[in-house]
Design an enzyme around this catalytic site. Sequence first.
Site, short mmCIF file in Angstrom:
data_model
loop_
_atom_site.label_atom_id
_atom_site.label_comp_id
_atom_site.label_asym_id
_atom_site.label_seq_id
_atom_site.Cartn_x
_atom_site.Cartn_y
_atom_site.Cartn_z
N ARG A 103 9.70 12.19 -22.12
CA ARG A 103 10.81 12.65 -21.25
C ARG A 103 10.42 13.90 -20.50
O ARG A 103 9.91 14.85 -21.11
CB ARG A 103 12.02 13.02 -22.12
CG ARG A 103 12.91 11.90 -22.42
CD ARG A 103 14.29 12.29 -22.87
NE ARG A 103 14.44 13.49 -23.67
CZ ARG A 103 15.60 13.93 -24.11
NH1 ARG A 103 16.72 13.29 -23.81
NH2 ARG A 103 15.70 15.01 -24.86
N THR A 107 14.33 16.83 -15.86
CA THR A 107 15.13 15.73 -15.31
C THR A 107 15.59 14.77 -16.40
O THR A 107 16.50 13.96 -16.19
CB THR A 107 14.28 14.90 -14.32
OG1 THR A 107 13.19 14.30 -15.04
CG2 THR A 107 13.72 15.78 -13.20
N ASP A 199 13.85 17.49 -32.37
CA ASP A 199 12.85 16.66 -31.67
C ASP A 199 12.09 15.82 -32.69
O ASP A 199 11.31 16.36 -33.49
CB ASP A 199 11.90 17.58 -30.88
CG ASP A 199 10.96 16.76 -30.01
OD1 ASP A 199 10.23 15.90 -30.56
OD2 ASP A 199 10.95 16.97 -28.79
N ASP A 202 8.20 16.05 -32.71
CA ASP A 202 7.73 17.34 -33.24
C ASP A 202 7.86 17.40 -34.76
O ASP A 202 6.99 17.92 -35.46
CB ASP A 202 8.55 18.49 -32.64
CG ASP A 202 8.13 18.81 -31.21
OD1 ASP A 202 7.09 18.28 -30.76
OD2 ASP A 202 8.83 19.58 -30.55
C1 PRP Z 1 12.01 11.22 -27.56
C2 PRP Z 1 12.36 10.02 -28.42
C3 PRP Z 1 12.72 8.97 -27.40
C4 PRP Z 1 13.32 9.79 -26.29
C5 PRP Z 1 14.79 9.60 -26.30
O1 PRP Z 1 10.73 11.13 -27.07
O2 PRP Z 1 11.34 9.62 -29.28
O3 PRP Z 1 11.59 8.24 -26.95
O4 PRP Z 1 12.99 11.16 -26.53
O5 PRP Z 1 15.40 10.26 -25.26
P1 PRP Z 1 16.16 9.50 -24.08
O6 PRP Z 1 17.05 8.49 -24.74
O7 PRP Z 1 16.93 10.59 -23.41
O8 PRP Z 1 15.15 8.88 -23.18
P2 PRP Z 1 10.03 12.31 -26.22
O9 PRP Z 1 10.18 12.01 -24.76
O10 PRP Z 1 10.53 13.62 -26.71
O11 PRP Z 1 8.51 12.10 -26.52
P3 PRP Z 1 7.70 12.36 -27.89
O12 PRP Z 1 8.20 11.34 -28.88
O13 PRP Z 1 6.29 12.12 -27.49
O14 PRP Z 1 7.96 13.77 -28.34
N1 URA Z 2 14.53 13.09 -28.36
C1 URA Z 2 14.51 13.64 -29.60
O1 URA Z 2 13.45 13.66 -30.26
N2 URA Z 2 15.64 14.18 -30.08
C2 URA Z 2 16.80 14.17 -29.40
O2 URA Z 2 17.80 14.65 -29.92
C3 URA Z 2 16.81 13.59 -28.11
C4 URA Z 2 15.66 13.05 -27.63
#
Ligand code: PRP
Ligand code: URA
Length: 209
Positions: A103, A107, A199, A202
């Site tokens: 993400r 945005t 997150d 993380d």
């Molecule tokens: C997180 C999570 C989803 C997304 C959800 O990933 O694992 O894929 O956010 O958010 P959304 O419904 O608003 O799209 P992130 O983009 O943080 O990537 P990561 O898992 O690599 O940290």
């Molecule tokens: N992605 C995450 O990992 N946590 C949230 O709460 C939203 C998006």
Amino acid sequence: MKNFEIIQHPIIKREVSILRDKKTSNNIFRVSLKRLSIFMAYEVAKKFQLKKFQIETPITKTLGFDLKENIILVPVLRAGLGMVDGFLEVFPNAKVGHIGLSRNEKTLEPIDYYFKVPKQIDKSIVILLDPMLATGGSANAALNFLKKNGAKKIIYVCLFASPFGIKKILTLQNDIKIFTASKDLKLNKSGYIIPGLGDAGDRIFGTDD
Ligand code: PRP
Ligand code: URA
């Protein structure tokens, strides 16, 4: 809602609470996520059809059973990776694809960086795995990718879902069934799920320092 199910179970509620707790270490977070994924996979599998075949016990012939359809697991990187081992405990013969999405922090739009799925995607049940359904942008992009590459039967398993994300996926992807462990309250201004768990990527990989 026919395409939305919260899996209700005392053990699932316990694991959800361990994951939410900010005191949970990365180590225990991964362990709990795997355990929760096993229970989710077990519940999801209740809907699957069986095929019968003849087996022989040491004493006699009888009927044996196996899942009728092949399973493909597709985690969304990174956080979906934390669900794969648990699902493989329940579906040991599953093949595994990967979708890389991240993400944009401002945005909140998903940016795609990787896509690879097994060949039999059009003849298998595809289970999309991502613990967090927040704005729904990532799930929507992942589902579009899977469909574009031939997937016909897709189930989406998340663990923490916001009302906004649920509505978005049910509207834009009205042929997809969503399973979750929890329907949370809302999103905050940064697109995080409240109460959520922070997150997920993380907390699995220890990149939260
Ligand atoms: C997180 C999570 C989803 C997304 C959800 O990933 O694992 O894929 O956010 O958010 P959304 O419904 O608003 O799209 P992130 O983009 O943080 O990537 P990561 O898992 O690599 O940290
Ligand atoms: N992605 C995450 O990992 N946590 C949230 O709460 C939203 C998006």
